[in-house]
Write an enzyme that holds these catalytic residues in place. Structure first.
Site, mmCIF file in Angstrom:
data_model
loop_
_atom_site.group_PDB
_atom_site.id
_atom_site.type_symbol
_atom_site.label_atom_id
_atom_site.label_comp_id
_atom_site.label_asym_id
_atom_site.label_seq_id
_atom_site.Cartn_x
_atom_site.Cartn_y
_atom_site.Cartn_z
ATOM 1 N N TYR A 180 79.635 48.762 33.506
ATOM 2 C CA TYR A 180 79.548 48.869 34.971
ATOM 3 C C TYR A 180 80.943 48.833 35.614
ATOM 4 C CZ TYR A 180 74.685 48.089 33.901
ATOM 5 O OH TYR A 180 73.419 48.231 33.379
ATOM 6 N N ASP A 238 65.691 46.354 34.118
ATOM 7 C CA ASP A 238 65.438 45.561 35.329
ATOM 8 C C ASP A 238 64.056 44.934 35.243
ATOM 9 O OD1 ASP A 238 67.859 46.006 36.759
ATOM 10 O OD2 ASP A 238 67.202 48.080 37.063
ATOM 11 N N GLU A 267 72.036 63.078 30.610
ATOM 12 C CA GLU A 267 70.881 62.171 30.609
ATOM 13 C C GLU A 267 69.693 62.900 31.211
ATOM 14 O OE1 GLU A 267 70.844 57.890 32.180
ATOM 15 O OE2 GLU A 267 69.504 58.902 33.589
ATOM 16 N N TYR A 283 64.158 55.471 29.430
ATOM 17 C CA TYR A 283 63.029 54.670 28.936
ATOM 18 C C TYR A 283 62.389 54.026 30.149
ATOM 19 C CZ TYR A 283 61.219 51.435 25.255
ATOM 20 O OH TYR A 283 60.477 50.723 24.357
HETATM 21 P P1 FAD Z 1 72.761 43.243 30.412
HETATM 22 O O1 FAD Z 1 73.888 43.770 29.587
HETATM 23 O O2 FAD Z 1 71.884 42.216 29.798
HETATM 24 O O3 FAD Z 1 73.439 42.684 31.758
HETATM 25 C C1 FAD Z 1 72.658 42.206 32.855
HETATM 26 C C2 FAD Z 1 73.436 41.068 33.538
HETATM 27 O O4 FAD Z 1 73.549 39.933 32.646
HETATM 28 C C3 FAD Z 1 74.875 41.419 33.898
HETATM 29 O O5 FAD Z 1 75.179 40.778 35.101
HETATM 30 C C4 FAD Z 1 75.723 40.862 32.751
HETATM 31 O O6 FAD Z 1 77.025 40.468 33.177
HETATM 32 C C5 FAD Z 1 74.914 39.652 32.317
HETATM 33 N N1 FAD Z 1 74.949 39.436 30.852
HETATM 34 C C6 FAD Z 1 75.060 40.372 29.871
HETATM 35 N N2 FAD Z 1 74.989 39.780 28.652
HETATM 36 C C7 FAD Z 1 74.817 38.457 28.878
HETATM 37 C C8 FAD Z 1 74.655 37.342 28.006
HETATM 38 N N3 FAD Z 1 74.662 37.476 26.672
HETATM 39 N N4 FAD Z 1 74.465 36.105 28.573
HETATM 40 C C9 FAD Z 1 74.445 35.946 29.919
HETATM 41 N N5 FAD Z 1 74.594 36.991 30.801
HETATM 42 C C10 FAD Z 1 74.781 38.231 30.278
HETATM 43 N N6 FAD Z 1 67.031 51.118 32.996
HETATM 44 C C11 FAD Z 1 65.808 51.494 32.519
HETATM 45 O O7 FAD Z 1 64.781 50.860 32.849
HETATM 46 N N7 FAD Z 1 65.675 52.571 31.680
HETATM 47 C C12 FAD Z 1 66.740 53.302 31.265
HETATM 48 O O8 FAD Z 1 66.599 54.268 30.500
HETATM 49 C C13 FAD Z 1 68.047 52.935 31.754
HETATM 50 N N8 FAD Z 1 69.156 53.629 31.382
HETATM 51 C C14 FAD Z 1 70.399 53.218 31.806
HETATM 52 C C15 FAD Z 1 71.541 53.912 31.354
HETATM 53 C C16 FAD Z 1 72.816 53.515 31.764
HETATM 54 C C17 FAD Z 1 74.033 54.265 31.258
HETATM 55 C C18 FAD Z 1 72.961 52.404 32.654
HETATM 56 C C19 FAD Z 1 74.331 51.982 33.119
HETATM 57 C C20 FAD Z 1 71.834 51.727 33.116
HETATM 58 C C21 FAD Z 1 70.551 52.106 32.689
HETATM 59 N N9 FAD Z 1 69.394 51.437 33.106
HETATM 60 C C22 FAD Z 1 68.154 51.810 32.632
HETATM 61 C C23 FAD Z 1 69.491 50.326 34.073
HETATM 62 C C24 FAD Z 1 69.677 48.960 33.376
HETATM 63 O O9 FAD Z 1 68.499 48.641 32.670
HETATM 64 C C25 FAD Z 1 69.967 47.911 34.475
HETATM 65 O O10 FAD Z 1 71.250 48.113 34.990
HETATM 66 C C26 FAD Z 1 69.739 46.458 34.085
HETATM 67 O O11 FAD Z 1 69.796 45.678 35.284
HETATM 68 C C27 FAD Z 1 70.792 45.873 33.166
HETATM 69 O O12 FAD Z 1 70.716 46.331 31.891
HETATM 70 P P2 FAD Z 1 71.919 46.007 30.865
HETATM 71 O O13 FAD Z 1 71.536 46.453 29.537
HETATM 72 O O14 FAD Z 1 73.210 46.476 31.414
HETATM 73 O O15 FAD Z 1 71.842 44.381 30.942
#
Ligand code: FAD
Length: 283
Positions: A145, A107, A15, A47
């Site tokens: 996670y 976030d 990454e 991003y």
């Molecule tokens: P989600 O999958 O939407 O999950 C967030 C929360 O909501 C979780 O508690 C989950 O259990 C819950 N949830 C999920 N789906 C649903 C649903 N359908 N209905 C209700 N609840 C739900 N951030 C950046 O800004 N830029 C990046 O480039 C970036 N890269 C990352 C790369 C990796 C490999 C990882 C692990 C994280 C990265 N992040 C990045 C951080 C990420 O954006 C944060 O962890 C953010 O808080 C959650 O994103 P997510 O896509 O996992 O969210």
């Protein structure tokens, strides 16, 4: 093709983050040129929170794909985006031949009010995955996670949403960073029981400065095992020793994962090619 790497026992990906300022591209290209020498299976590009700097993500992903001829994966967050914003970025990616995205919610950006956050157009990554699959030909992967997402009410609910990401079309998961492989092994076991069948790549962040524990790691919500905390306490004030010990810790972690049959490794390499090469030479 990215799927071919899962026919092997192990793979390696990195990454990187795009430059913050316009005059830092040259430096970023140099970093990428050095990382390319390690011959990774793919390189992912982060991003900016809320979609800021998305053009830089596209430009860097394009360099990886077209100049280095390495598969590029562009991260994409949806927390501050409209459908049109997302389509504009996907069109830009397709135009430069980048065909793989890591679909994330993101976030809450600092400048977004609680009300705006509550009313966001794409509530979760699941919605973004569905939207991209309905509207583009891009390959979509997602995050997971091993110690559960900090907002998740339980590991079971987090894994249920992970399964939903797979059902919406996620073809691979990249894990949040973790430092205790036992957490990852337990997590993998639970995902298999939940019928998550797509590949899960282990995200490894080398800790080469004690400050990282207070910033990146706290934000990610990952726990710090005593062994790593002791290393930071012992070497925190001695940058060279801390760097060596942090690299050794990451090497041990990766070698243990490989021994246990989980050799698909994604290194959060923080744009540090020298450190990344030292790790890759030893695994
Ligand atoms: P989600 O999958 O939407 O999950 C967030 C929360 O909501 C979780 O508690 C989950 O259990 C819950 N949830 C999920 N789906 C649903 C649903 N359908 N209905 C209700 N609840 C739900 N951030 C950046 O800004 N830029 C990046 O480039 C970036 N890269 C990352 C790369 C990796 C490999 C990882 C692990 C994280 C990265 N992040 C990045 C951080 C990420 O954006 C944060 O962890 C953010 O808080 C959650 O994103 P997510 O896509 O996992 O969210």
């Amino acid at each position: 093709m990215f799927k071919d790497m899962f026919e092997r026992d192990s793979s390696l990906s990195f990454e990187v983050f795009p430059p913050k300022k316009d005059d830092e591209f040259e430096n970023c290209y140099n970093v990428l040129d050095s990382l390319a020498e390690i011959n990774p299976d793919f390189i992912s590009v982060t991003y900016g929170a809320g979609g800021s700097r998305s053009k830089k993500t596209v430009d860097i992903a394009s360099y990886i794909q077209n100049q280095l001829k390495i598969d590029a994966m562009a991260h994409m967050t949806c927390v501050g985006s409209s459908e049109e914003d997302i389509l504009a970025v996907t069109r830009d990616l397709e135009a430069v031949g980048v065909n793989h995205v890591l679909a994330l919610r993101g976030d809450k950006p600092r400048d977004m009010s609680d009300e705006q956050f509550e009313q966001r157009i794409f509530p979760h990554a699941t919605d973004l995955i569905h939207f991209i699959n309905q509207n583009t030909n891009l390959i979509v992967s997602a995050s997971c996670y091993p110690e559960k997402h900090p907002e998740a009410i339980s590991m079971d609910s987090d894994i249920a949403f992970m399964k939903m990401k797979q059902d919406m079309g996620a073809e691979m998961f990249i894990s949040q960073l973790f430092f205790d492989n036992a957490d990852f092994y337990r997590f993998i076991e639970r995902t298999r029981r939940a019928e998550i069948t797509v590949p899960i790549v282990a995200g490894i962040m080398p800790i080469t400065s004690a400050k990282q524990i207070g910033s990146t790691v706290t934000l990610a919500g990952s726990s710090v095992p005593k062994k790593l905390a002791d290393i930071c306490a012992r070497y925190g004030d001695s940058p060279d020793d801390m760097r060596k010990a942090g690299i050794a810790y990451a090497i041990d972690q990766i070698n243990d994962l490989k021994r246990c049959g989980m050799g698909h490794i994604h290194i959060y390499c923080m744009n540090k090619p020298k450190m990344t090469k030292e790790i890759c030479d030893a695994i």
